[in-house]
Design a protein around this motif. Structure first.
Motif, PDB file in Angstrom:
ATOM      1  N   LEU A  32      19.178  77.431  73.432  1.00 53.88           N
ATOM      2  CA  LEU A  32      20.288  76.906  72.644  1.00 53.88           C
ATOM      3  C   LEU A  32      20.686  75.545  73.194  1.00 53.88           C
ATOM      4  N   ASP A  33      21.511  74.834  72.453  1.00 52.25           N
ATOM      5  CA  ASP A  33      22.039  73.552  72.914  1.00 52.25           C
ATOM      6  C   ASP A  33      23.352  73.825  73.639  1.00 52.25           C
ATOM      7  N   PRO A  34      23.422  73.615  74.955  1.00 54.96           N
ATOM      8  CA  PRO A  34      24.627  73.973  75.707  1.00 54.96           C
ATOM      9  C   PRO A  34      25.903  73.323  75.195  1.00 54.96           C
ATOM     10  N   ARG A  35      25.847  72.056  74.866  1.00 60.58           N
ATOM     11  CA  ARG A  35      27.065  71.372  74.441  1.00 60.58           C
ATOM     12  C   ARG A  35      27.547  71.881  73.091  1.00 60.58           C
ATOM     13  N   GLN A  36      26.619  72.107  72.183  1.00 62.31           N
ATOM     14  CA  GLN A  36      27.007  72.675  70.899  1.00 62.31           C
ATOM     15  C   GLN A  36      27.555  74.087  71.077  1.00 62.31           C
ATOM     16  N   ALA A  37      26.924  74.866  71.946  1.00 61.30           N
ATOM     17  CA  ALA A  37      27.365  76.238  72.166  1.00 61.30           C
ATOM     18  C   ALA A  37      28.763  76.288  72.757  1.00 61.30           C
TER      19      ALA A  37
END
Length: 325
Positions: free
Chosen positions: A137-142
């Motif tokens: 997953l994309d950490p910042r988006q998550a």
């Protein structure tokens, strides 16, 4: 029971979400101006327990196997279940055998199968290991999405100077590297990353390039961006990325595909990852404070398991108090 979660990195946000799901009254405090500005924001976001098992204890695999399911339940649509591809240059082919011997959950791919899986890598590697069950997953988006979900559920955030709060029944300290020197045995491990942007290559999943000295991973993001990481240096120095590390990461990316040589370098970053001597995370109690720390390089992979352990502690306390009353 009123709960204060200190720290709005991946550990704090995952813990707050787990406690919210169990009906606790949660406030999240963060010394920075928004969530995800610490080491969590520089993470790869790989939910890769079998790959991590190659250099970690069996407990990392046991605790991390359900991480992708947890994140998918918390943030539908944010988890990409496309597996992990592990490759090595011809001169380093023995590294693939060594990697395979230290973990499980893989299948061998030949050159044609690699090309079918990642067409832009066609002809570049003769063999690869494919970990089909892994995800990313994309950490910042998550973290942004999890923050928004908690705010929508009317959980309170206290950012910046207003991050200190009292009057709570229990405190969950998820402040990570800020506890180095205060929690016994906790140390800092510096990790450095960079972000490249190019339209010349497409990848659908994380790719790990094995090397005896400088193994790296490349994780695809949106809009032609790729996260390249990461160094592991025994240091709590949070200064900018060094020239040596930058060259090593760029050279390794170029070795994966020459198109990265023409990519735009759009970001570099360094973060301090807290780790205990055994490199395993811990949930520990100190009076009314519960500490969640030591997630090391496994933040997004192991934060759900640590959040579950905190919830079990508080649920037992709540059940005991109800019986006592």
């Amino acid at each position: 029971m009123r709960i204060l979660v200190k720290g709005a990195g991946v550990a704090g946000l995952a813990t707050a979400w787990q406690l919210y799901r169990h009906g606790f009254d949660v406030t999240i405090s963060e010394s920075r101006e928004r969530a995800g500005l610490g080491a969590s924001g520089f993470a790869g976001g790989m939910l890769a327990p079998w790959c991590e098992r190659e250099s970690a204890e069996e407990e990392v695999l046991a605790l991390g196997r359900l991480a992708a399911d947890w994140w998918e339940a918390a943030l539908p649509g944010h988890v990409h279940r496309k597996g992990t591809l592990v490759v090595a240059a011809g001169r380093d082919a023995g590294e693939l055998e060594r990697f395979a011997g230290r973990t499980s959950g893989w299948e061998w791919l030949d050159e044609a199968a690699i090309a079918a899986l990642e067409p832009d890598l066609a002809g570049r590697f003769r063999r690869a290991l494919f970990f089909r069950e892994e995800a990313h997953l994309d950490p910042r988006q998550a973290m942004a999405a999890l923050t928004a979900s908690l705010e929508e559920a009317r959980m309170r955030f206290l950012f910046g100077a207003g991050g200190k709060a009292g009057g709570h029944d229990r405190v969950i300290d998820c402040t990570g590297a800020a506890r180095i020197g205060r929690l016994p045995g906790l140390r800092g491990v510096r990790g450095e990353m960079l972000a490249l942007e190019t339209g010349e290559i497409r990848l659908s999943r994380p790719v790990r390039l094995l090397h005896p000295r400088h193994p790296i991973y490349i994780v695809p993001r949106e809009a032609g961006r790729f996260m390249v990481g990461a160094t592991m240096i025994e240091s709590d120095d949070a200064s900018p990325v060094t020239a040596r590390s930058l060259m090593e990461l760029l050279n390794a990316a170029y070795a994966l595909h020459p198109a990265f040589g023409e990519a735009r370098l759009v970001e570099t970053g360094a973060g301090i990852r807290p780790a205990y001597p055994d490199n395993l995370p811990r949930v520990s109690e100190d009076g009314e404070t519960i500490h969640v720390n030591g997630l090391y390089r496994h933040g997004f992979l192991l934060a759900p398991a640590m959040a579950g352990e905190v919830a079990r502690i508080l649920l037992r306390q709540r059940q005991f108090e109800r019986k006592a009353s």
